[in-house]
Design a protein around this motif. Structure first.
Motif, PDB file in Angstrom:
ATOM      1  N   GLY A   1       0.862  -1.363   0.072  1.00 56.37           N
ATOM      2  CA  GLY A   1      -0.170  -0.065  -0.109  1.00 56.37           C
ATOM      3  C   GLY A   1       0.860   1.260   0.045  1.00 56.37           C
ATOM      4  N   SER A   2       0.242   2.437   0.291  1.00 58.48           N
ATOM      5  CA  SER A   2       0.670   3.824   0.155  1.00 58.48           C
ATOM      6  C   SER A   2       1.856   4.019   0.987  1.00 58.48           C
ATOM      7  N   GLN A   3       1.750   3.288   2.291  1.00 57.44           N
ATOM      8  CA  GLN A   3       2.849   3.517   3.228  1.00 57.44           C
ATOM      9  C   GLN A   3       3.957   2.448   3.143  1.00 57.44           C
ATOM     10  N   SER A   4       4.006   1.787   1.823  1.00 55.28           N
ATOM     11  CA  SER A   4       4.895   0.762   1.532  1.00 55.28           C
ATOM     12  C   SER A   4       6.210   0.948   2.029  1.00 55.28           C
TER      13      SER A   4
ATOM     14  N   GLY B   1       9.255   1.774  -8.453  1.00 58.50           N
ATOM     15  CA  GLY B   1       8.553   3.261  -8.433  1.00 58.50           C
ATOM     16  C   GLY B   1       9.494   4.295  -7.966  1.00 58.50           C
ATOM     17  N   PRO B   2       9.076   5.374  -7.945  1.00 57.01           N
ATOM     18  CA  PRO B   2       9.621   6.708  -7.578  1.00 57.01           C
ATOM     19  C   PRO B   2      10.480   6.774  -6.335  1.00 57.01           C
ATOM     20  N   ARG B   3      11.717   7.353  -6.556  1.00 55.28           N
ATOM     21  CA  ARG B   3      12.739   7.658  -5.320  1.00 55.28           C
ATOM     22  C   ARG B   3      12.137   8.453  -4.487  1.00 55.28           C
ATOM     23  N   LYS B   4      11.284   9.491  -5.009  1.00 54.32           N
ATOM     24  CA  LYS B   4      10.804  10.286  -4.035  1.00 54.32           C
ATOM     25  C   LYS B   4       9.194  10.372  -4.178  1.00 54.32           C
TER      26      LYS B   4
ATOM     27  N   ALA C   1       6.193  -4.579  -7.811  1.00 61.78           N
ATOM     28  CA  ALA C   1       5.112  -3.886  -6.756  1.00 61.78           C
ATOM     29  C   ALA C   1       3.864  -3.785  -7.632  1.00 61.78           C
ATOM     30  N   VAL C   2       2.832  -3.899  -6.930  1.00 61.09           N
ATOM     31  CA  VAL C   2       1.289  -3.723  -7.379  1.00 61.09           C
ATOM     32  C   VAL C   2       0.437  -2.658  -6.551  1.00 61.09           C
ATOM     33  N   GLY C   3      -0.574  -1.948  -7.324  1.00 62.47           N
ATOM     34  CA  GLY C   3      -1.183  -1.122  -6.574  1.00 62.47           C
ATOM     35  C   GLY C   3      -0.664   0.141  -6.029  1.00 62.47           C
ATOM     36  N   ASP C   4      -0.874   0.650  -4.772  1.00 65.51           N
ATOM     37  CA  ASP C   4      -0.478   1.780  -4.134  1.00 65.51           C
ATOM     38  C   ASP C   4       0.991   1.638  -3.952  1.00 65.51           C
ATOM     39  N   ALA C   5       1.444   0.688  -3.604  1.00 66.64           N
ATOM     40  CA  ALA C   5       2.980   0.372  -3.254  1.00 66.64           C
ATOM     41  C   ALA C   5       3.783   0.736  -4.671  1.00 66.64           C
ATOM     42  N   ALA C   6       3.212   0.554  -5.861  1.00 62.93           N
ATOM     43  CA  ALA C   6       3.819   0.998  -7.149  1.00 62.93           C
ATOM     44  C   ALA C   6       3.648   2.551  -7.413  1.00 62.93           C
ATOM     45  N   SER C   7       2.923   3.025  -6.548  1.00 64.55           N
ATOM     46  CA  SER C   7       2.650   4.582  -7.154  1.00 64.55           C
ATOM     47  C   SER C   7       1.863   4.640  -8.352  1.00 64.55           C
ATOM     48  N   LEU C   8       0.743   4.117  -8.227  1.00 69.92           N
ATOM     49  CA  LEU C   8      -0.147   4.061  -9.433  1.00 69.92           C
ATOM     50  C   LEU C   8      -1.325   4.813  -9.091  1.00 69.92           C
ATOM     51  N   CYS C   9      -1.419   5.267  -8.261  1.00 72.45           N
ATOM     52  CA  CYS C   9      -2.951   6.116  -7.950  1.00 72.45           C
ATOM     53  C   CYS C   9      -3.034   7.268  -8.882  1.00 72.45           C
TER      54      CYS C   9
END
Ligand SMILES: Cc1cc2nc3c(=O)[nH]c(=O)nc-3n(C[C@H](O)[C@H](O)[C@H](O)COP(=O)(O)OP(=O)(O)OC[C@H]3O[C@@H](n4cnc5c(N)ncnc54)[C@H](O)[C@@H]3O)c2cc1C
Length: 372
Positions: free
Chosen positions: A144-147, A156-159, A258-266
């Protein structure tokens, strides 16, 4: 396979993998969640990314989308056709996916935290707080988002960029009809508020998308809630930082993805995260399967597929968000009140059109208007 996180992305990846015959273990840190902070709006077209019928978790089929500027200046988009936008109750939806996964042989351990992950003899060795060590061929990061693990594996993004959100659920629907969702602009700086109806309650959310806007002004928040037709209310809110799309980056490594929020896809404009969670879970399972079948050598195809099917649209979504939320009044006049805009937004929500399609049309219109 081991999947870290048993939320929407974790359980849908598990389901897709188990349907292909793989042995899957989900490691989830929470015992049980009786409320998930998510409004539950999803395009019905997403059913095709799931190998089970989800109609039991649908709470509402949406016919109209309402937009308002400070509770006035109404615009309504008609979602004609086959009710292309649904509201699902996330607690029910996630459970449905998990139950079906378990029926297919998926195991879930909870509440357990992963402490350490190492690579040994071409396998992942995962040490958990329950002192057990699990060995897996592939690893799926779905926390998720707090991965914690996306950063660890440089996926995903560094920052990462975050939207700030507040969510609450009120009993009753206020003045929102059962088959209508409402987007309320103008009250929330750098963002908007939304009201999505469940069968007997209303999911209300507030979100700010740029400049790390805050949502702590109770008077404004109460004004928003009143605008949805509630006079007398008490509520408990949940604050959540939502990891939003922030550029194209690899979301796979060697035997890890990574999938979903963990992958910063939102979606950085409308906070849509269910769709990319289901799309990424689907392609994650497909690519892992192809890798094991020897059809592809690595998981790089996964990053490519997600970028083509989602990232390209999000690049435009981010640009739109940056302009819209900086100049929201103009954005509302030009972006929402334009004659064709409600239809276009409805098409975005239903998955018929991407931000990329819309941006191309706008550019084309500008070029034709200027006679270029
Ligand atoms: C207020 C709000 C409203 C929203 N409304 C909508 C909407 O209407 N439509 C839409 O499309 N999207 C919406 N979203 C976005 C959507 O909820 C998310 O994109 C979606 O939940 C992502 O699913 P996920 O499985 O990737 O992450 P999550 O659902 O957050 O699941 C992650 C899971 O991992 C677990 N976990 C975390 N860390 C660890 C760890 N270290 N070890 C083990 N497990 C761990 C968590 O407990 C959780 O179960 C909304 C989001 C918010 C905050």
């Amino acid at each position: 396979m081991v999947i870290i996180g048993g939320g929407l992305s974790g359980s849908s990846t598990a389901l897709n993998l188990s349907k292909k015959g793989y042995s899957v273990l989900i490691i989830e840190k929470e015992k049980f969640q009786d409320y998930i902070p998510c409004a539950g709006g999803m395009a019905s077209s997403m059913q095709r990314f799931l190998p089970l019928d989800i109609k039991d978790s649908i709470e509402s089929k949406i016919k109209n989308v309402e937009f308002r500027w400070k509770a006035t200046d109404n615009v309504t988009a008609d979602l004609t056709g086959e009710s292309p936008f649904w509201i699902i109750k996330r607690e029910k939806f996630d459970q449905l996916l998990l139950d079906e996964s378990v029926r297919n042989g998926v195991q879930i351990i909870r509440p357990v935290l992963v402490e350490k992950i190492t690579r040994k003899n071409d396998k992942w060795e995962i040490t958990c707080t329950n002192k057990n060590i699990y060995i897996s061929e592939f690893l799926v990061v779905a926390d998720g988002s707090q991965s914690k693990w996306a950063g660890y594996f440089k996926l995903g993004p560094r920052k990462p960029k975050f939207a700030n959100t507040i969510s609450l659920r009120l009993r009753g629907l206020g003045e929102i009809p059962r088959d209508v969702v409402r987007f309320e602009f103008g009250f929330i700086k750098y963002g908007f508020a939304w009201a999505f109806p469940l069968k007997e309650s209303l999911n209300i959310g507030l979100g700010t998308f740029i400049n790390n806007g805050v949502l702590e002004n109770k008077d404004i928040n109460n004004k928003v809630i009143r605008s949805f037709g509630f006079d007398d209310f008490s509520y408990k809110t949940i604050n959540k930082k939502l990891r939003i799309w922030n550029g194209t980056h690899p979301i796979n490594g060697d035997k890890v993805l990574a999938v979903g929020d963990a992958a910063s896809l939102c979606d950085p404009f409308l906070a849509e995260g269910i769709r990319p969670s289901l799309i990424s879970s689907f392609y994650a399972a497909e690519c892992i399967d192809q890798c094991l079948a020897g059809k592809i050598d690595d998981l790089n195809l996964y990053t490519k597929k997600i970028n083509n099917n989602w990232g390209r649209s999000m690049a435009w979504g981010r640009r739109i968000a940056q302009v819209f939320y900086r100049f929201p009044r103009t954005g509302y006049q030009l972006g929402v009140k334009r004659k064709t805009a409600p239809k276009r937004i409805a098409q975005i929500l239903s998955g018929e059109m991407s931000y990329e399609d819309i941006a191309k049309r706008v550019i084309k219109r500008l070029l034709t208007k200027r006679g270029i």
